[in-house]
Every structure is written in C-alpha cells, then in structure tokens.
Design an enzyme around this catalytic site. Structure first.
Site, PDB file in Angstrom:
ATOM      1  N   ASP A  61       0.830  -1.209   0.000  1.00  0.00           N
ATOM      2  CA  ASP A  61       0.000   0.000   0.000  1.00  0.00           C
ATOM      3  C   ASP A  61       0.869   1.264   0.000  1.00  0.00           C
ATOM      4  O   ASP A  61       2.068   1.230  -0.304  1.00  0.00           O
ATOM      5  CB  ASP A  61      -0.973  -0.042   1.191  1.00  0.00           C
ATOM      6  CG  ASP A  61      -2.307   0.604   0.862  1.00  0.00           C
ATOM      7  OD1 ASP A  61      -2.361   1.848   0.863  1.00  0.00           O
ATOM      8  OD2 ASP A  61      -3.285  -0.117   0.583  1.00  0.00           O
TER       9      ASP A  61
ATOM     10  N   ASP B 124     -13.138   2.134   3.725  1.00  0.00           N
ATOM     11  CA  ASP B 124     -11.971   1.970   4.584  1.00  0.00           C
ATOM     12  C   ASP B 124     -12.370   1.331   5.911  1.00  0.00           C
ATOM     13  O   ASP B 124     -11.512   0.957   6.708  1.00  0.00           O
ATOM     14  CB  ASP B 124     -11.324   3.333   4.860  1.00  0.00           C
ATOM     15  CG  ASP B 124     -10.445   3.773   3.710  1.00  0.00           C
ATOM     16  OD1 ASP B 124     -10.156   2.934   2.830  1.00  0.00           O
ATOM     17  OD2 ASP B 124     -10.060   4.958   3.669  1.00  0.00           O
TER      18      ASP B 124
ATOM     19  N   ASN C 248      -8.148  10.177  -3.458  1.00  0.00           N
ATOM     20  CA  ASN C 248      -8.552  10.481  -2.089  1.00  0.00           C
ATOM     21  C   ASN C 248      -9.112  11.861  -1.805  1.00  0.00           C
ATOM     22  O   ASN C 248      -9.126  12.288  -0.654  1.00  0.00           O
ATOM     23  CB  ASN C 248      -7.365  10.227  -1.155  1.00  0.00           C
ATOM     24  CG  ASN C 248      -7.305   8.776  -0.704  1.00  0.00           C
ATOM     25  OD1 ASN C 248      -8.310   8.242  -0.243  1.00  0.00           O
ATOM     26  ND2 ASN C 248      -6.165   8.144  -0.845  1.00  0.00           N
TER      27      ASN C 248
ATOM     28  N   CYS D 173     -10.205   2.203  -5.894  1.00  0.00           N
ATOM     29  CA  CYS D 173     -10.385   2.624  -4.508  1.00  0.00           C
ATOM     30  C   CYS D 173     -10.490   4.139  -4.524  1.00  0.00           C
ATOM     31  O   CYS D 173      -9.862   4.807  -5.341  1.00  0.00           O
ATOM     32  CB  CYS D 173      -9.177   2.189  -3.692  1.00  0.00           C
ATOM     33  SG  CYS D 173      -9.148   2.847  -2.016  1.00  0.00           S
TER      34      CYS D 173
ATOM     35  N   TRP E  36      -5.687   1.385  -7.375  1.00  0.00           N
ATOM     36  CA  TRP E  36      -5.712   2.759  -7.918  1.00  0.00           C
ATOM     37  C   TRP E  36      -6.584   3.607  -7.010  1.00  0.00           C
ATOM     38  O   TRP E  36      -7.799   3.451  -7.001  1.00  0.00           O
ATOM     39  CB  TRP E  36      -6.265   2.714  -9.335  1.00  0.00           C
ATOM     40  CG  TRP E  36      -6.338   4.018 -10.061  1.00  0.00           C
ATOM     41  CD1 TRP E  36      -6.869   5.183  -9.606  1.00  0.00           C
ATOM     42  CD2 TRP E  36      -5.889   4.287 -11.393  1.00  0.00           C
ATOM     43  NE1 TRP E  36      -6.777   6.163 -10.562  1.00  0.00           N
ATOM     44  CE2 TRP E  36      -6.182   5.633 -11.685  1.00  0.00           C
ATOM     45  CE3 TRP E  36      -5.272   3.526 -12.386  1.00  0.00           C
ATOM     46  CZ2 TRP E  36      -5.887   6.215 -12.908  1.00  0.00           C
ATOM     47  CZ3 TRP E  36      -4.984   4.104 -13.604  1.00  0.00           C
ATOM     48  CH2 TRP E  36      -5.284   5.440 -13.856  1.00  0.00           C
ATOM     49  N   ASP E  37      -5.953   4.483  -6.263  1.00  0.00           N
ATOM     50  CA  ASP E  37      -6.686   5.243  -5.251  1.00  0.00           C
ATOM     51  C   ASP E  37      -6.956   6.673  -5.727  1.00  0.00           C
ATOM     52  O   ASP E  37      -6.371   7.142  -6.708  1.00  0.00           O
ATOM     53  CB  ASP E  37      -5.861   5.266  -3.952  1.00  0.00           C
ATOM     54  CG  ASP E  37      -6.724   5.302  -2.707  1.00  0.00           C
ATOM     55  OD1 ASP E  37      -7.883   5.736  -2.806  1.00  0.00           O
ATOM     56  OD2 ASP E  37      -6.228   4.917  -1.633  1.00  0.00           O
TER      57      ASP E  37
HETATM   58  C1  GLA Z   1      -7.056   5.481   1.162  1.00  0.00           C
HETATM   59  C2  GLA Z   1      -7.495   4.043   0.938  1.00  0.00           C
HETATM   60  C3  GLA Z   1      -6.843   3.143   1.970  1.00  0.00           C
HETATM   61  C4  GLA Z   1      -5.350   3.276   1.886  1.00  0.00           C
HETATM   62  C5  GLA Z   1      -4.952   4.736   2.051  1.00  0.00           C
HETATM   63  C6  GLA Z   1      -3.484   4.935   1.818  1.00  0.00           C
HETATM   64  O1  GLA Z   1      -7.587   5.997   2.323  1.00  0.00           O
HETATM   65  O2  GLA Z   1      -8.883   3.942   0.976  1.00  0.00           O
HETATM   66  O3  GLA Z   1      -7.232   1.805   1.757  1.00  0.00           O
HETATM   67  O4  GLA Z   1      -4.883   2.774   0.666  1.00  0.00           O
HETATM   68  O5  GLA Z   1      -5.656   5.562   1.136  1.00  0.00           O
HETATM   69  O6  GLA Z   1      -3.113   6.243   1.978  1.00  0.00           O
END
Ligand code: GLA
Length: 725
Positions: free
Chosen positions: A345, A531, A463, A509, A460-461
C-alpha cells in the site's frame, strides 16, 4: 384507434428514411417493454414502461402528452432533459421525431436509435437504447450535435427521461460518508423535486451513489412489488432528479450534474452523455440485484468471467512505517496462510520528499531508497519466491504540494488564481482535462509496469474531491468544462492502461467507496468499498453495495481488533465469515497473530477456496435484512443450482436465542441437498451440529427452511449446501 405502422423492437434495421411510416417504437427485453409513439404533430411521446406487452397490446396503447426528452422552452415539466442556448441567443429547443433505427448487436442485444431534430435550428438529439434481453436491462444515453454557425451552449444535457403515473412512489437511495458508505434510505416522494446527486467532481460517490430503487405503489420489498432499479454510469458529478408534478406524475431525469457545468458545443462536435442502466421488476428488488450482477459479469466489469484472487494488504498492518525486512516477513506469512497476492500500500515512494505520512511525496513515483534500498524489484521477487503475486498502491491523479512534481508543475493542479491552496488530506488533484497531465498519469503506470513486468495488481486510489474548480489548461470561457473534461481525461488514461496492460488486475479505490460506478468498472477487476473493515459495519455496507454491484468484485478484508476505525472487537470467525461473503482479503500484520488465529485463518482461507466459485459467480439471494432483523442472512446459489453457500450472522445477543428460520431461495425444489458447516470455530459442538451432514429437499429448505438457534452477538455461520443423489 389509430393503427401503428411499426410495433416491436424485433423489427430490425428500419432505415432512417422509413421514419415517416413509423408511429410506434418498442424497446423490448425478455420481460419488459418501453414504448414510444410519435403524435400527429411529430413529437415523440413516452407511452409505457413495464411488463412486456404483446403486439396487440402495444397496438392498443394510447397516445400521451409526455415528451420523451423534454426540452426547455417547449416542454411543460419543470426539470428539462435539455436546455440549450443556440448560436443566435435563442433559449428554446423544439424537438421533432426524425427517424429510428433498430439493429441487432449480437444474440442478446438490440440497439434502438431515435433521432430528434429541432424544428428550426440544425440541432439534433439521438436517443440510444440498448436492450439486453436476458438480463432485462436497458442502457440509455443520448448524443447531442448541431450544425449551427456558432457554438451552442448546453445547460442541461440529460441521459434519459422516464415517466410514471402511479398512486405513490418510494425512493431508495444509497448514501453515506467516508467509512460508512452505501446506507439504504427509503422515502416516499411527495410533490416537488428530490435529487440524488453529487457535486464533488472527483471521488463523487463518497456521500451518495448514483443508484436508486423506485418502488411503485408501496415500499420496496425483496421478493414482491413493482420496482425500477437504476444506476448512472458516470464517475463525476451526477444528478438523478425525481419530480412529482402537479398531477402526481413522476419524472426521472438522469445524467451528468449540470450544476456549474455548462458546455460550449462546437458545430459537428458530438456530446455523448453517460448511460443510465435500468430494469423493471414485478417481483421486488432481489431480482434487480441478480440482473445487475449478471449484467456486470457479462458486460460491466473488467474480465467478469475471471476468478478474483485473495490478497493480504499491508495498509492496516504497517501504514507508512515499514522497510524491506518487515514487508518480506509479511509476504512470507501471507503465502504461508494461503493468500495468493501481497498488496503493497501507500508509503513506498518519494525521496526528496519521502512519503512517510500523507503530507508529502504524492506525485513522486520513484521507490524510496531508504525504506526499500533494493527497489520494487526485490519485493516482487520476494513474492515470487514465496509463490504469490505482487500488487502495488498508486494514487496517480493526485499530488502533495510537498513534492517534486508540484515544484515542477504547479499549473497541473485543479485550482484558481487569487485563492489559497485548498488542501484535503494534504493534497491536490491533477487536472486530467489537460492532455499533458493525462500523459504523465499514464506514464507513471507505464513506467512501473514496464520496469516490473511481474507486478500483477494495482490498487488505484483517489482520495479527495474538487474545490477551487479551475483549470490552468482550459480557456477562461471553458472553465465550466472541467468537470466533464476531467472524467473524459480519466477514461482516456484508463483506456491506454487497459490497451497495454490487459493482464494486470486493478482495484478501484477512492478513500474507500468514493468511486464505484458502472462506467469505471469496465477498467477494474474489483473495488474497495470502504476503509471501514469492521465486520458489523461491513455487513451493512456490503448489503447496500451488492444491491447493484456483484460480490466477485467487492474486496472485503479481515483486520485486527479492536478495529482501527470503530474500536469494536469481534471474533476472528465473524470477521472471516463477513469477508468470505465477498472477495476475501486481509489487512493486518500476521506476525502479531497468535498461532491459533493463524491456524484458524489458514483453514478459513482453504474453506474460502471451496466456496469461491459460488460466491464470485453464483446468484445472490438476500434472506434476512440487517435493517429489519437482528439475525441477518444471505446466500449464493451456483448457476446450475448444484451448490449453494449460506451466510448467517447474529448482530445482537438474544437471551433466549434467536430461532428465526432461514427460508432458502434459488434451489431446485425436487433436488436433495446436503448441508455442512464450514469455517467452524472449533471441531466441537455447534448449534448447527444437529443438522450437520443431513440431506433435505430443495422444497423443504425453501419452505420450512433451515432452523438452528443463534445466541451471541457476532455469532456467525457459513453453511455449504451441496446437491446429492
Ligand atoms: C485510502 C485508501 C486506503 C489506503 C490509504 C493509503 O484511504 O482507501 O485503503 O490505501 O488511502 O493512503
């Protein structure tokens, strides 16, 4: 009654020139009909959507005054599907039927294209309908184009308009927040407009998902009642608008959210809206979910016919604090427990600004030399040595201001002059409407995958959502194009990734479940829906998500207790039994587990492999809802009905035991089935023991049901059901 010249979508390939003959257009799936007619004035009217009508009934349907695609200025409802300012400043549009084509696109699919033209301007709207017959799903979108001398400005540009005339309407929406996504909330609609929408631009589903149930004449039920299920295939801002008008009719207008998003359309440019996917059921919502799941497996999700791998993710195990040795240990333990992949991660990159927390390094995708002196290749090799695959986390659309990338390209971010940087999770969004940024994002993935061809998986996130919604790339008059331009840029990158890297699995993600939709899924194998890994909360989150999305693609991880987000402590078996009902994974440091817990986990993973084909490819039947009952249960049945697996959970302790029978579904009444408990807490007595190994007919199981008591909070059972001679 006026005689229709054309009825039925089975009449194929009607040439556009034949439209003058056409008065009735029918879009049929196996069980439903959607009917339009052209009235004497040449306007297209929606006539009917519901259970399939035979040809004679279609002939006898009556004309309405309901515009199929209401346009501002000439239509009588409040929420227009289309609002345009033409090149000369005229604010109205008047659409007339101009032709229809119906083509068969394979064994199971018919495409209908209805062309509407403005009465004065060279301005065209095409309504597209793909009818997936076996799945009973209609995919509808529109395409807008013109040949006016000057550009026109689109202010409203819906994908679809649907009309209903019923005594009452009940709307179920799927809403939430970070770590508590996809809660189901049902409300009766009254006069006026109710919007399910997002204005977040990116990570747009975090608070509300573009999915709905609309139940007609009463509340939605699992096995009965007339319900429409719909979902918009769009990862950006969207709006699903439900308007009950002055005559108690309901209009649903769906599409990209037009808010702050007017679009200047050049002559000849085609503006394609996203699709609304929808289905009508007269036997409740259960069948709607099963249709969407099957449709997703066939058409919606990347490689929907492939088994999804189990994995161990180090996020909750280490967060940013790891080195080569720690990760090598986790890889070894993951393999030893039986997982198929290790997922590294966040925190592995950045050198000038090391990614040791979320405040630096994002955007600098070179391996951190201090934590991982031998590079990614070393870890990929470690995984290989242990017989498992390797996956990696990326958040390629984002950047920390504390990064080399931002130092070099401050104008690549979404933002506006004269404003403070508005940070969320200490980061900014890269402006994907800019082709240079698209090249960069593709380049990040391309470099990592080409340098490490054995990387099998990407998480692939994404945020954060959009604020300061400006683009340094777009011209001042096209700033409002950012919302749509971003999504188009994202698709263009994903398309390039998928063209080059077909075998790499990808998890979508977005701070958990902020980006789950039917337009993104064709590029992804699975998604991280929250999460929040607390099993009790997950029961609800998964219950909501699986209303529209198939479990094969829904990653669910066993994590430590007390849970890092909720602080709740639940037995390991309960945590496994919840994760096993979707795509099993783990998010903890195995070295901190007791030997007993490791042994339990090893056996549970083995049990998962036994039921994995049923969970990932079977039909989902929901038996007892956690919203209604302290005992909740669901089951998957293999397509050939030879096997099934039942999951039952008790959410609250009951002093005298909970004895609710579990009335199974989806089996064959005349077949015999043996029931066996899987994933047992111990080899000793369980409340299921009196039934263990017994054989019952499908008839018995689906009428009398399985009856066993559950007593304790977080008690759970996984029952394997196998047909026997
Ligand atoms: C997001 C994702 C988590 C993790 C964090 C890492 O919050 O949902 O699962 O990968 O980023 O910073």
């Amino acid at each position: 009654m006026k005689k229709s010249k054309i009825a039925g979508c089975l009449l194929l390939c009607v040439a556009a020139t034949a439209y003058a003959e056409t008065t009735t257009i029918t879009v049929n799936t196996r069980n439903t009909s959607l009917i339009y007619k052209v009235d004497d004035a040449g306007k297209l009217r929606q006539i009917y959507f519901g259970p399939i009508l035979d040809a004679e009934s279609v002939e006898n349907t009556q004309m309405t005054q309901v515009d199929a695609y209401p346009a501002f200025g000439t239509s009588y409802i409040n929420e227009a599907a289309l609002r345009v300012v033409h090149g000369d400043g005229n604010t109205s549009t008047e659409l007339y039927f101009d032709g229809v084509e119906q083509n068969r696109l394979g064994d199971d699919m018919t495409e209908t294209v209805i062309t509407l033209k403005d009465g004065y301007f060279p301005f065209t709207v095409k309504l597209f309908f793909r009818a997936y017959e076996t799945n009973d799903i209609i995919e509808q979108w529109s395409e807008i184009t013109h040949a006016e001398k000057k550009p026109v400005t689109l202010y409203n540009f819906a994908s679809s308009h649907l009309f209903f005339n019923e005594p009452s309407y009940y709307l179920t929406q799927f809403c939430g927040e970070w770590a508590m996504e996809m809660n189901m909330v049902e409300t009766q609609l009254s006069r006026g407009v109710k919007n399910i929408e997002s204005k977040l631009g990116v990570r747009s589903d975090q608070h509300a998902h573009p999915c709905f149930y609309l139940s007609l004449g009463g509340k939605a039920q699992e096995r009965a009642g007339r319900v429409i299920g719909g979902t918009l295939a769009w990862p950006g801002s969207y709006r699903l608008s439900f308007e009950v008008d002055h005559r108690e009719n309901l209009h649903i207008v769906s599409g990209i959210n037009p808010y702050a998003s007017h679009y200047i359309l050049a002559p000849k440019e085609v503006f394609k809206t996203p699709a609304l996917l929808y289905t009508y059921s007269d036997s409740g919502v259960g069948v709607i979910s099963r249709r969407f799941h099957r449709w997703a497996q066939k058409y919606g999700i990347y490689r929907g016919d492939k088994t999804r791998t189990t994995l161990l993710n180090n996020w909750e195990a280490t967060y940013f604090d790891f080195n080569e040795e720690v990760l090598s240990g986790i890889i070894k333990d993951a393999a030893d427990m039986g997982f198929e992949l290790f997922l590294l991660d966040d925190g592995w990159f950045g050198n000038k600004y090391p990614r040791n927390s979320d405040n630096a390094g994002l955007g600098d995708w070179d391996c951190n030399k201090k934590k991982l002196p031998h590079g990614l290749g070393y870890l990929v090799e470690e995984a290989k040595k242990n017989g498992i695959k390797f996956g990696i986390w990326l958040e390629p659309e984002m950047v920390n201001p504390k990064s080399e990338l931002y130092e070099k390209h401050p104008d690549w971010v979404i933002g506006q002059p004269h404003r403070q940087l508005d940070l969320s999770r200490n980061q900014l969004i890269l402006d994907l409407s800019n082709p240079k940024v698209q090249d960069f994002v593709f380049g990040v993935i391309d470099k990592i995958l080409s340098e490490n061809p054995d990387i099998a998986y990407i998480k692939w996130d994404c945020n954060r959502f959009v604020t300061n919604s400006g683009s340094y790339f777009l011209s001042p008059e096209k700033q409002s194009h950012l919302w749509i331009g971003y999504v188009r840029g994202l698709f263009s990158v994903l398309e390039r990734v998928r063209t080059k890297y077909k075998d790499v699995s990808m998890m979508c993600c977005s701070g958990g479940g902020g980006r789950i939709d039917y337009a993104t899924l064709p590029y992804f194998d699975e998604f991280w829906i929250s999460d929040n890994t607390d099993a009790l909360d997950r029961i609800f989150i998964q219950w909501g998500t699986t209303q529209f999305f198939p479990s094969m693609a829904l990653a669910s991880h066993v994590s430590v207790v007390p849970n890092h987000i909720t602080g709740r402590t639940e037995p390991l078996k309960f945590r496994f039994d919840v994760a096993m009902s979707a795509k099993l994974g783990m998010d903890l440091q195995p070295k901190d587990m007791s030997p007993e817990d490791k042994t339990f986990s090893r056996n549970a993973i083995k049990d998962y492999y036994k039921i994995r084909p049923i969970v990932q490819f079977g039909d989902l039947y929901r038996l007892l809802s956690p919203y209604e009952s302290r005992r909740t249960a669901m089951m998957y049945v293999a397509e050939d009905k030879s096997e099934a697996v039942l999951f039952a959970y008790l959410l609250k302790k009951t002093i005298n035991g909970d004895t609710q029978p579990l009335i199974l579904e989806g089996l064959e009444p005349a077949r015999n089935y043996k029931v066996t408990e899987l994933n047992k807490a111990s080899q000793g007595y369980s409340w299921f023991t009196p039934l263990e190994g017994k054989v019952f007919s499908g008839d018995y199981l689906m009428k009398y049901g399985l009856r066993f008591t559950m007593y304790n909070e977080y008690e759970s059972k996984v029952i394997y059901i196998e047909s026997v001679k």
